[in-house]
Scaffold this active site. Structure first.
Site, PDB file in Angstrom:
ATOM      1  N   PRO A   1       1.303  -1.265   0.091  1.00  0.00           N
ATOM      2  CA  PRO A   1       0.115   0.011   0.502  1.00  0.00           C
ATOM      3  C   PRO A   1       0.827   1.397   0.206  1.00  0.00           C
ATOM      4  CG  PRO A   1       0.166  -0.833   2.453  1.00  0.00           C
ATOM      5  CD  PRO A   1       1.018  -1.658   1.332  1.00  0.00           C
TER       6      PRO A   1
ATOM      7  N   ARG B   1      -0.933   5.073  -1.451  1.00  0.00           N
ATOM      8  CA  ARG B   1      -1.884   5.868  -0.939  1.00  0.00           C
ATOM      9  C   ARG B   1      -2.582   5.908   0.414  1.00  0.00           C
ATOM     10  NH1 ARG B   1      -3.958   8.537  -5.451  1.00  0.00           N
ATOM     11  NH2 ARG B   1      -3.234   6.830  -7.081  1.00  0.00           N
TER      12      ARG B   1
ATOM     13  N   CYS C   1       1.867  29.002 -15.746  1.00  0.00           N
ATOM     14  CA  CYS C   1       1.260  29.198 -17.083  1.00  0.00           C
ATOM     15  C   CYS C   1       0.969  28.463 -18.159  1.00  0.00           C
ATOM     16  CB  CYS C   1       2.177  30.203 -17.694  1.00  0.00           C
ATOM     17  SG  CYS C   1       2.900  31.707 -16.997  1.00  0.00           S
ATOM     18  N   GLU C   2      -0.412  27.567 -17.270  1.00  0.00           N
ATOM     19  CA  GLU C   2      -0.584  26.448 -17.984  1.00  0.00           C
ATOM     20  C   GLU C   2      -2.504  26.848 -17.820  1.00  0.00           C
ATOM     21  OE1 GLU C   2       0.462  23.586 -19.841  1.00  0.00           O
ATOM     22  OE2 GLU C   2       2.200  23.961 -19.301  1.00  0.00           O
TER      23      GLU C   2
ATOM     24  N   TYR D   1       1.225  10.825  -3.453  1.00  0.00           N
ATOM     25  CA  TYR D   1       1.215  11.560  -4.947  1.00  0.00           C
ATOM     26  C   TYR D   1       1.165  12.982  -5.323  1.00  0.00           C
ATOM     27  CZ  TYR D   1       1.115   6.766  -5.491  1.00  0.00           C
ATOM     28  OH  TYR D   1       1.187   4.929  -5.392  1.00  0.00           O
TER      29      TYR D   1
HETATM   30  C1  LIG Z   1       2.200   2.600  -7.631  1.00  0.00           C
HETATM   31  C2  LIG Z   1       2.945   0.839  -6.999  1.00  0.00           C
HETATM   32  C3  LIG Z   1       1.899  -0.174  -5.926  1.00  0.00           C
HETATM   33  C4  LIG Z   1       1.565   1.447  -4.880  1.00  0.00           C
HETATM   34  O1  LIG Z   1      -0.118   1.926  -5.094  1.00  0.00           O
HETATM   35  P1  LIG Z   1      -0.925   2.636  -4.306  1.00  0.00           P
HETATM   36  O2  LIG Z   1      -2.066   3.488  -5.013  1.00  0.00           O
HETATM   37  O3  LIG Z   1      -0.237   3.658  -3.657  1.00  0.00           O
HETATM   38  O4  LIG Z   1      -1.151   1.911  -3.254  1.00  0.00           O
HETATM   39  C5  LIG Z   1       2.408  -0.732  -5.761  1.00  0.00           C
HETATM   40  N1  LIG Z   1       3.021  -1.077  -5.580  1.00  0.00           N
HETATM   41  C6  LIG Z   1       3.014  -1.448  -7.326  1.00  0.00           C
HETATM   42  C7  LIG Z   1       4.079  -2.287  -8.159  1.00  0.00           C
HETATM   43  C8  LIG Z   1       2.706   0.201  -7.599  1.00  0.00           C
HETATM   44  O5  LIG Z   1       3.224   0.310  -9.228  1.00  0.00           O
END
Ligand SMILES: *Cc1c(COP(=O)(O)O)cnc(C)c1O
Length: 415
Positions: A274, A276, A342-343, A370
């Site tokens: 995990p 996010r 500037c976008e 992120y």
């Molecule tokens: C980005 C990623 C994650 C994490 O994803 P989340 O949505 O942030 O939990 C886990 N494993 C792999 C291989 C990823 O590319």
């Protein structure tokens, strides 16, 4: 615990008012809650209970050394996607023996370094990558631990830019080719087959696609077992979603329970990655209103944070709640919250009902994942400061960037 909450109209992180942080550290500024992050990690860890498991936090969601250090001290593993992220984990005190290395484009030097420090597992995404790893491992006379990442061809029902588990994208090895790749891996002298991996995407709000992918992987595990290839672990990836607006994603407990039920009596240990869900809800981006500006029928609030600080709205059309750090009574208007870049795509939110004056500080919510990690310095905008709240204490965990930082690597040729 509730990491961010209002008290008498003032928004707090843990025991500190965000206005105080904005005054002391300036804006734009990311603010993280230690208690929130630790609680979210523990929720994943305890959800798997006594089943053998390893929670490998996905570094790319937020790789600040202070965040990694908090998690390392809880005993976390780490999911990395580059040699740079490996160095971050090592600098933060993480255990290399709990690192899994994902990603489609691992370079030879990155593989070598990961072998030297003794990572837990390489998640292999193509046959040429497997062959390269075997060669590099043979050079230093070690066996490289691997899992093969399967592309299960399921629709994760998320934004197309963050869906990774369909045949139309670059990730993993199609399930029908996997047995041949495992057979090849078994024949390579410097490869040690350990497990199987899958990751279907990010911001998943439903369990069905995850379980569909898991069922495919378990079918493959059984077929491999019948061929005498016994795996030790299954890496189910990351991707559990969070609430940005009206989503109601499964809790880590429900997620883990569904997975463990599907696993049944399989003696496989579980790795989960995990990102996010650990940091996302536990960070905000503070920004100050510079100007209020009316154009035709629209009201703009021009703020001092921009798409370079938080790109998710511009990149994925993502929603983040935007709230005042001090509530004030009075009439609201619908504001488009835009930055100075500037976008036209430079916005943090549109049509937000707020009562604003120039100088007000706003919190862009659920920005812990992120956010800083995807930030850039476009428009020669130095990177935002980052602070970590711990009860009544505030630690600066990344000083605000300077323009000198940005020009340091550049060279004007002579003549
Ligand atoms: C980005 C990623 C994650 C994490 O994803 P989340 O949505 O942030 O939990 C886990 N494993 C792999 C291989 C990823 O590319």
């Amino acid at each position: 615990m509730q990491p961010f909450s209002y008290r008498n109209g003032a928004l707090y992180v843990e025991g500190v008012a965000l206005t105080v942080i904005a005054e002391e550290f300036g804006t734009p500024c990311y603010v993280y809650s230690r208690g929130g992050i630790e609680g979210a990690w523990r929720a994943f860890d305890s959800a798997f209970g006594s089943h053998p498991h390893l929670v490998c936090y996905a570094v790319k969601a937020n790789g600040n050394l202070a965040v990694l250090n908090l998690l390392a001290r809880l005993g976390s593993g780490f999911d990395i996607v580059s040699g740079g992220e490996l160095e971050r984990v090592l600098s933060a005190g993480g255990d290399p023996g709990k690192v899994v290395f994902s990603g489609v484009g691992k370079r030879a030097d990155e593989m070598l370094r990961a072998l030297e420090v003794g990572i837990h597992c390489f998640n292999i995404e193509s046959l040429p990558e497997l062959q390269r790893l075997d060669q590099i491992a043979s050079r230093i006379k070690v066996r490289a631990p691997v899992a093969i990442r399967i592309n299960p061809d399921v629709d994760a029902k998320t934004h197309p830019y963050i869906a990774t588990g369909t045949n139309a994208n670059k990730f993993g090895i199609p399930a029908r080719e996997a047995e041949a790749v495992y057979a090849e891996a078994m024949d390579l002298a410097h490869i040690e087959v350990r497990g199987i991996a899958v990751h279907i995407g990010s911001q998943l709000t439903r369990l069905e696609p995850v379980l569909e992918a898991l069922d495919q992987v378990l079918g493959l595990v059984a077929r491999l077992d019948a061929q005498g290839i016994a795996l030790r672990h299954i890496d189910i990836g990351g991707g559990l979603g969070i609430r940005y607006r009206e989503e109601s994603p499964p809790t880590p407990a429900a997620y883990a329970q569904a997975i463990l039920t599907r696993l049944g009596g399989e003696p496989l240990s579980v790795i989960t990655e995990p990102g996010r869900a650990v940091v996302g809800p536990n960070g905000v981006l503070l920004t100050r209103v510079e100007y209020l500006k009316d154009v035709e029928q629209r009201h703009f609030a021009i703020v001092d944070a921009a798409m370079n600080d938080l790109v998710r709205p511009a990149l994925y059309d993502a929603w983040h709640d935007i709230v005042p750090v001090e509530r004030r009574p009075g009439p609201e208007r619908r504001y488009d919250i835009a930055g100075p870049v500037c976008e036209s795509g430079d916005f943090l939110g549109s049509g937000r009902a707020l009562n604003l004056s120039s100088g007000d500080v706003l919190a862009v919510c659920a920005a812990g994942a992120y956010g800083a990690s995807m930030s850039s310095t476009y428009n020669t905008r130095p990177r935002a400061a980052e602070v970590l709240a711990d009860g009544e204490r505030i630690h600066l965990v990344r000083r605000r960037g300077t323009v000198q930082d940005l020009m340091r690597e550049e060279v004007i040729p002579p003549g």
